[in-house]
Design a protein around this motif. Structure first.
Motif, short mmCIF file in Angstrom:
data_model
loop_
_atom_site.label_atom_id
_atom_site.label_comp_id
_atom_site.label_asym_id
_atom_site.label_seq_id
_atom_site.Cartn_x
_atom_site.Cartn_y
_atom_site.Cartn_z
N PHE A 185 0.85 -1.19 0.00
CA PHE A 185 0.00 0.00 0.00
C PHE A 185 0.89 1.24 0.00
O PHE A 185 1.55 1.56 0.97
CB PHE A 185 -0.90 0.00 1.23
N GLY A 186 0.90 1.93 -1.14
CA GLY A 186 1.74 3.10 -1.30
C GLY A 186 2.99 2.76 -2.09
O GLY A 186 3.87 2.06 -1.60
N ILE A 187 3.08 3.24 -3.35
CA ILE A 187 4.20 2.89 -4.22
C ILE A 187 5.09 4.12 -4.40
O ILE A 187 5.34 4.59 -5.51
CB ILE A 187 3.70 2.36 -5.58
N GLY A 188 5.52 4.69 -3.28
CA GLY A 188 6.39 5.87 -3.32
C GLY A 188 7.82 5.51 -3.00
O GLY A 188 8.33 4.47 -3.42
N GLY A 189 8.50 6.37 -2.23
CA GLY A 189 9.90 6.15 -1.92
C GLY A 189 10.14 4.86 -1.17
O GLY A 189 11.05 4.10 -1.49
N VAL A 190 9.33 4.61 -0.15
CA VAL A 190 9.45 3.37 0.63
C VAL A 190 8.83 2.20 -0.11
O VAL A 190 9.47 1.16 -0.32
CB VAL A 190 8.79 3.54 2.02
N GLY A 191 7.60 2.35 -0.51
CA GLY A 191 6.86 1.24 -1.13
C GLY A 191 7.43 0.77 -2.45
O GLY A 191 7.42 -0.42 -2.75
N SER A 214 9.01 15.89 -8.81
CA SER A 214 9.56 15.95 -7.45
C SER A 214 9.86 14.56 -6.88
O SER A 214 10.50 14.44 -5.84
CB SER A 214 8.60 16.68 -6.52
N ASN A 215 9.38 13.51 -7.56
CA ASN A 215 9.65 12.13 -7.12
C ASN A 215 11.00 11.60 -7.61
O ASN A 215 11.49 10.58 -7.13
CB ASN A 215 8.57 11.17 -7.63
N LEU A 216 11.60 12.31 -8.56
CA LEU A 216 12.79 11.79 -9.22
C LEU A 216 13.99 11.63 -8.29
O LEU A 216 14.88 10.83 -8.56
CB LEU A 216 13.18 12.70 -10.39
N ASN A 217 14.01 12.34 -7.18
CA ASN A 217 15.17 12.27 -6.29
C ASN A 217 15.20 11.01 -5.43
O ASN A 217 16.21 10.70 -4.81
CB ASN A 217 15.24 13.50 -5.39
N ARG A 218 14.07 10.26 -5.36
CA ARG A 218 14.04 9.17 -4.38
C ARG A 218 13.17 7.98 -4.75
O ARG A 218 13.26 6.94 -4.09
CB ARG A 218 13.58 9.71 -3.02
N GLN A 219 12.28 8.09 -5.70
CA GLN A 219 11.33 7.01 -5.95
C GLN A 219 11.76 6.14 -7.12
O GLN A 219 12.06 6.64 -8.21
CB GLN A 219 9.93 7.57 -6.18
N LEU A 220 11.79 4.84 -6.90
CA LEU A 220 12.31 3.90 -7.89
C LEU A 220 11.50 3.93 -9.19
O LEU A 220 12.06 3.73 -10.27
CB LEU A 220 12.30 2.49 -7.30
N VAL A 221 10.21 4.17 -9.09
CA VAL A 221 9.37 4.16 -10.30
C VAL A 221 9.50 5.47 -11.08
O VAL A 221 8.99 5.56 -12.20
CB VAL A 221 7.88 3.92 -9.96
N ALA A 222 10.17 6.45 -10.50
CA ALA A 222 10.23 7.78 -11.13
C ALA A 222 11.45 7.92 -12.03
O ALA A 222 12.58 7.89 -11.57
CB ALA A 222 10.24 8.86 -10.05
N THR A 223 11.19 8.07 -13.31
CA THR A 223 12.23 8.40 -14.29
C THR A 223 11.64 9.47 -15.21
O THR A 223 10.42 9.74 -15.17
CB THR A 223 12.64 7.17 -15.13
N GLN A 224 12.47 10.05 -16.05
CA GLN A 224 11.95 11.07 -16.97
C GLN A 224 10.84 10.48 -17.85
O GLN A 224 9.88 11.17 -18.19
CB GLN A 224 13.09 11.61 -17.85
N SER A 225 10.96 9.21 -18.20
CA SER A 225 9.98 8.60 -19.10
C SER A 225 8.68 8.22 -18.41
O SER A 225 7.68 7.96 -19.08
CB SER A 225 10.59 7.36 -19.77
N THR A 226 8.66 8.17 -17.07
CA THR A 226 7.43 7.77 -16.37
C THR A 226 6.68 8.95 -15.74
O THR A 226 5.60 8.75 -15.19
CB THR A 226 7.72 6.74 -15.27
#
Length: 235
Positions: A27-33, A59-71
């Protein structure tokens, strides 16, 4: 090709079979999830449920695994699904594009899962999830405050009633007791949170910024949680 051969060397065939048959809800697919989810899939978990309704932001690009320029702009569940399938095409994925709250809780039957990971930001969501997990008899592990922290070495695993210092854990202890939640495994830190700076707003006044975060603190929490889930499932 056995993509889990290195893990199998450590855990053995029986444990890997257990993990493959297990279904974990995050539950929650951010920095931790996000980091927790990927670690679980790379460990051999066969079924994963992704619960989140947020989209990837710059703002998620610094820490979240799912965050890339393409996503950027994609639903986090969609970005995570594509990434996980690229790791293990046989992974069984379910997506729930919703924010877990007291109002949406009934949309998900928790009894279908073998383990639950709480990486939710809101106290109301965390408490409801802990309460519903207890009712369903499903083990759960919860992330406490990772924002405004800098030292990943300070995080540890404990029952919520044995935590200290962490402001979020303090609130959770009190509210869990009120709701009759007997235990709640969690990851928390005794590091005193830093006080974020204030930012100027257009009218000339100032406001407190959202919590600060780094690439290495949320990821550490996510990996600790994943390791606890794996260890518990193969007991």
């Amino acid at each position: 090709m056995d993509i889990f051969q290195r893990t199998r060397l450590l855990l053995g065939d029986e444990a890997m079979d257990k993990l493959n048959k297990s279904r974990v809800a995050v539950f929650g697919i951010g920095g931790v999830g996000g980091h927790c989810t990927e670690a679980l899939v790379r460990s051999g978990i066969g079924g994963i449920a992704l619960i989140d309704n947020d989209t990837v932001a710059p703002s998620n690009l610094n820490r979240q695994l799912v965050a890339t320029q393409s996503t950027v702009g994609m639903l986090k569940t969609d970005a995570a699904e594509a990434r996980l399938l690229d790791i293990n095409p046989e992974i069984r994925i379910d997506k729930y594009n919703l924010f877990y709250t007291p109002e949406t809780a009934e949309q998900i039957d928790l009894s279908q899962f073998d383990y639950i990971v709480d990486a939710i930001d809101t106290v109301a969501g965390k408490l409801t999830l802990a309460e519903k997990a207890q009712e369903a008899g499903v083990p759960i592990i919860s992330s406490m405050g990772a924002g405004n922290k800098l030292n990943p070495a300070d995080f540890e695993v404990a029952d919520i009633y044995k935590t200290s210092v962490c402001p979020l854990a303090k609130v959770m202890r009190r509210e869990c007791k009120k709701r009759g939640i007997k235990r709640l495994k969690c990851v928390y830190s005794k590091e005193l949170p830093l006080v974020p700076a204030y930012e100027k707003v257009p009218n000339g006044s100032s406001r407190r910024q959202v919590p600060g975060s780094t690439a290495f603190v949320p990821s550490t929490v996510g990996l600790i949680i994943a390791s606890e889930v794996v260890k518990d499932l193969i007991k």
